[in-house]
Design an enzyme around this catalytic site. Structure first.
Site, mmCIF file in Angstrom:
data_model
loop_
_atom_site.group_PDB
_atom_site.id
_atom_site.type_symbol
_atom_site.label_atom_id
_atom_site.label_comp_id
_atom_site.label_asym_id
_atom_site.label_seq_id
_atom_site.Cartn_x
_atom_site.Cartn_y
_atom_site.Cartn_z
ATOM 1 N N GLU A 169 -1.045 8.031 -18.265
ATOM 2 C CA GLU A 169 0.271 8.906 -18.639
ATOM 3 C C GLU A 169 0.406 8.672 -20.605
ATOM 4 O O GLU A 169 0.478 9.140 -21.222
ATOM 5 C CB GLU A 169 0.777 8.374 -18.262
ATOM 6 N N CYS A 210 5.684 4.235 -16.270
ATOM 7 C CA CYS A 210 5.056 5.727 -16.874
ATOM 8 C C CYS A 210 5.855 6.820 -16.615
ATOM 9 O O CYS A 210 5.986 7.480 -17.918
ATOM 10 C CB CYS A 210 3.788 5.298 -16.881
ATOM 11 N N MET A 263 -41.246 -7.027 6.159
ATOM 12 C CA MET A 263 -41.247 -7.775 6.923
ATOM 13 C C MET A 263 -41.840 -8.624 7.742
ATOM 14 O O MET A 263 -39.971 -9.445 7.533
ATOM 15 C CB MET A 263 -42.477 -8.086 6.082
ATOM 16 N N LEU A 308 -24.866 -9.910 10.344
ATOM 17 C CA LEU A 308 -23.562 -9.450 9.472
ATOM 18 C C LEU A 308 -23.444 -7.762 9.212
ATOM 19 O O LEU A 308 -22.581 -7.382 9.870
ATOM 20 C CB LEU A 308 -23.765 -10.053 7.792
#
Length: 371
Positions: free
Chosen positions: A55, A87, A166, A309
């Site tokens: 703003e 603002c 892999m 995880l």
């Protein structure tokens, strides 16, 4: 009455806010347009914490033409003194007569107060224009303010047969350079990047944003920080020489019992922050980890981790978005899976909704949300 012009002005404000996608942490991305009828007299976006809000930038550009103008803001103007003045007060003093706010600020120190301040000053306030688009600018900020936890994006790079490496662990590179560039931009948008100690030991990654690999970021503000690097490491096995530790800005979560250990103390001596959290049979208590990251002000968390995880996040339904980069290759049945999910029947399958699908170089990128 909301008309086509109002929608166009707010759409421009959303577009401006997106320019701060790499740079506003921990503040939300916000855009603002000041208009006299069909004519834009000022516009701006928040670039970095501590600098002028959207703003203020728009009002500065508008100058005296802000009087009797309409402001279009993607997020409720702040009403409190932080690192910058409020603002809402600036809009009042500039003489703006109407304010469109796409969304309320979920921050308890702001929520509704900025809009109330504007109304009390006699300014007409209209809420909700392009609200969905504005919310999508700041999923992490919105979620953290409402739940205390960051928005979680899980990133995976896999072959057509769902393998990430892999059997030997070799994984560079499954996807092409265009996908890797896209991941760099995803990192740059994130406040923190999480991985596990297994990945650290196997790959010795940096988990940083490499500006030279971002490519052309258009009109976005240049990133000026590195995301916080987060390691889940129960026994503090991360070597002091690990690449991920270079430059600091690292948070390591380990078992509370490991904090007094010599390895943990060696890491602490390097300036690494260590926090003790609970661990379960399948690994770290990710819910507690997310609570801790929320307390640190992390809005958007990117998880780049191994199958253990990753599987924990999926099985505990703690993923908000899954970003899957799929290369047109096969790695074979002995390759490593994307996630460890010991499912036994079709009824156990984990289902996703496709939010976006596109070609990135020779790879396919899917953005998915849990169903």
């Amino acid at each position: 009455m909301i008309d086509v012009r109002d929608r166009a002005m707010m759409a421009r404000a959303v577009q401006l806010a997106w320019r701060g996608r790499y740079s506003t942490h921990p503040n939300p991305r916000v855009g603002c347009v000041i208009a006299q009828g069909d004519r834009i007299v000022g516009e701006g976006w928040h670039e970095r914490a501590g600098e002028a809000h959207a703003e203020i930038r728009a009002l500065s550009q508008a100058g005296a033409e802000a009087r009797d103008a309409t402001a279009y803001v993607t997020l409720e103007p702040c009403s409190h003194f932080g690192r910058t003045p409020p603002c809402a007060r600036a809009l009042i003093e500039a003489g703006v007569t109407r304010v469109f706010a796409a969304t309320k600020d979920p921050n308890p120190s702001v929520s509704g107060r900025g809009l109330d301040m504007l109304r009390e000053a006699g300014i007409k306030v209209i809420e909700g224009l392009l609200a969905d688009e504005a919310v999508r600018l700041n999923p992490g900020f919105m979620k953290r303010m409402n739940t205390g936890r960051p928005w979680v994006r899980l990133k995976m790079a896999a072959s057509l047969d769902g393998r990430t490496a892999m059997a030997s662990g070799e994984s560079q590179w499954i996807t092409g350079p265009e996908s890797r560039r896209d991941v760099q931009r995803l990192r740059a948008m994130s406040d923190a990047i999480l991985t596990g100690v297994g990945t650290v030991l196997a790959d010795d990654p940096s988990m940083t944003v490499r500006r030279e690999e971002l490519g052309d970021i258009g009109d976005a503000t240049e990133p000026s920080r590195q995301p916080l690097r987060v390691i889940a490491d129960r026994d503090a096995r991360t070597p002091p020489s690990a690449t991920i530790l270079r430059g600091g800005n690292v948070q390591l979560f380990c078992a509370s019992s490991a904090l007094p250990s010599a390895p943990a103390q060696d890491l602490a001596a390097l300036g690494i922050s260590l926090t003790g959290v609970a661990w379960k049979d399948n690994g770290v208590d990710v819910a507690e980890l997310l609570d801790s990251l929320g307390e640190l002000g992390i809005n958007e968390l990117l998880v780049e981790a191994g199958p253990t995880l990753a599987g924990t996040f999926i099985s505990e339904n703690l993923v908000d978005e899954l970003w899957l980069y799929q290369a047109p290759v096969f790695l074979g049945s002995t390759g490593r899976p994307t996630a460890n999910l010991p499912l036994e029947t079709m009824a156990d399958k984990v289902q996703w909704n496709v939010l976006d699908r596109r070609q990135v170089g020779e790879d396919q990128r899917l953005i998915l949300a849990p169903r």
